[in-house]
Design a protein around this motif. Sequence first.
Motif, PDB file in Angstrom:
ATOM      1  N   GLU A 136     -13.210   6.594  11.350  1.00 49.75           N
ATOM      2  CA  GLU A 136     -12.825   6.175   9.751  1.00 49.75           C
ATOM      3  C   GLU A 136     -13.975   6.081   8.828  1.00 49.75           C
TER       4      GLU A 136
ATOM      5  N   GLN B  73     -12.508   4.555  16.532  1.00 48.52           N
ATOM      6  CA  GLN B  73     -11.775   4.434  15.283  1.00 48.52           C
ATOM      7  C   GLN B  73     -12.456   4.050  14.193  1.00 48.52           C
TER       8      GLN B  73
ATOM      9  N   PHE C  84      -7.301   1.177   5.777  1.00 53.83           N
ATOM     10  CA  PHE C  84      -7.439   2.628   6.064  1.00 53.83           C
ATOM     11  C   PHE C  84      -6.206   3.069   6.627  1.00 53.83           C
ATOM     12  N   GLY C  85      -5.569   4.248   6.380  1.00 52.67           N
ATOM     13  CA  GLY C  85      -4.541   4.927   6.993  1.00 52.67           C
ATOM     14  C   GLY C  85      -2.935   4.762   6.370  1.00 52.67           C
ATOM     15  N   GLU C  86      -2.926   3.721   5.274  1.00 53.65           N
ATOM     16  CA  GLU C  86      -1.442   3.618   4.702  1.00 53.65           C
ATOM     17  C   GLU C  86      -1.925   3.413   3.147  1.00 53.65           C
ATOM     18  N   PRO C  87      -1.494   4.318   2.419  1.00 52.66           N
ATOM     19  CA  PRO C  87      -1.130   5.792   2.818  1.00 52.66           C
ATOM     20  C   PRO C  87      -2.056   6.627   3.646  1.00 52.66           C
ATOM     21  N   PRO C  88      -1.483   7.807   4.004  1.00 53.16           N
ATOM     22  CA  PRO C  88      -2.601   8.476   5.027  1.00 53.16           C
ATOM     23  C   PRO C  88      -3.708   8.833   4.241  1.00 53.16           C
ATOM     24  N   TYR C  89      -4.793   9.010   5.027  1.00 53.64           N
ATOM     25  CA  TYR C  89      -6.329   9.081   4.363  1.00 53.64           C
ATOM     26  C   TYR C  89      -6.147  10.399   3.312  1.00 53.64           C
ATOM     27  N   LEU C  90      -5.750  11.484   3.523  1.00 50.42           N
ATOM     28  CA  LEU C  90      -5.757  12.557   2.605  1.00 50.42           C
ATOM     29  C   LEU C  90      -5.017  12.329   1.309  1.00 50.42           C
ATOM     30  N   THR C  91      -3.735  11.403   1.507  1.00 51.16           N
ATOM     31  CA  THR C  91      -3.089  10.994   0.314  1.00 51.16           C
ATOM     32  C   THR C  91      -3.812  10.220  -0.290  1.00 51.16           C
TER      33      THR C  91
ATOM     34  N   GLN D 123       0.865  -1.160  -0.162  1.00 53.94           N
ATOM     35  CA  GLN D 123       0.063   0.022  -0.017  1.00 53.94           C
ATOM     36  C   GLN D 123       0.853   1.201   0.166  1.00 53.94           C
ATOM     37  N   SER D 124       2.170   1.404   0.200  1.00 56.12           N
ATOM     38  CA  SER D 124       2.961   2.241   0.314  1.00 56.12           C
ATOM     39  C   SER D 124       3.471   2.794  -1.014  1.00 56.12           C
TER      40      SER D 124
END
Length: 303
Positions: free
Chosen positions: A224, A220, A195-202, A174-175
């Motif tokens: 989310e 959480q 959720f969270g990888e990459p960060p949500y906005l990214t 995911q990165s």
Amino acid sequence: ILELCKVTTNTGIVGWGETVLHYTYARVTDEAVQRVIGRSPADLMQDDTLGAGLQMALYDVVGKALDVPCYKLMGAKCRDWVPISWWSNEGSPEEWAGEAQDAVRNGYTSFKVKQRPWWDIMAQVKAVREVVPAGFKLDLDSNGSLQNAAAAMPVLQRLQEFDLVAMFESPIPQSDIMGNRQIRQAICRPIAMHFGEPPYLTAIREEVCDGFVVGGGASQVLREGTLAAEANMPFWLQVVGNGLSTTWASHLGAVLTQATWPAITCLNLYTDHLLTEPIEVLGGHHKVPQGPGLGVEMDEAAI
């Protein structure tokens, strides 16, 4: 391995919760137990650090004290029946076909499996296709094992030719933002990522996926789920466990508008749900309990 948490108030109300010790987002520690003794459950039930089973039991207690289902403590209800998926680890084509047949017999309409490069995925999918009815769906989770976009896309392009293949989860790490974006542009099936990888906005800005896998404690999951709704992106609820965890997931799914992909609880791994009324799956869904708290009764004889 399950650990069951039984919480009793000074007024005699009993709440139950469940922790899968070697999987859950957080175990219940001795420190967490000491922290809640003598306190109001309403003061602590939003604290995800208490661990899965203890937080669940506190919600159950508060719901029973107020004579309302847990979902009313979480938000506005948007569905009465929540989708749920059959689950299996990696296996031979014959094993997957057998699991799929069990899924159909038990009322499921979707099946999530672990796709691994050391198995012939085409043979596995063909074996499932031979034993399931039209409309049955297969979701493939690679856990990043297809390595990179160049290696993954030829495989995914062949797999999307099967009508029963519905979605792909984390085909590559995911990165790898650029690689996941390339895959999403080339593949016509939804791509899911934790959720969270990459960060949500990214993830939103770079358009690396079509939806998410959401799990963790109540606070959480609700946070989310709300963020996913803001982006109009669906998600799987991944709350793994037996009857209590599956019931808990149904309350969360009842209030989260984007929890439209079939939840992954792994309920099918257990021969006994440890409930007086086992969970029944009809048309790939199960009904959200309406009773106070979790709305289910533990089968203490089975325990």
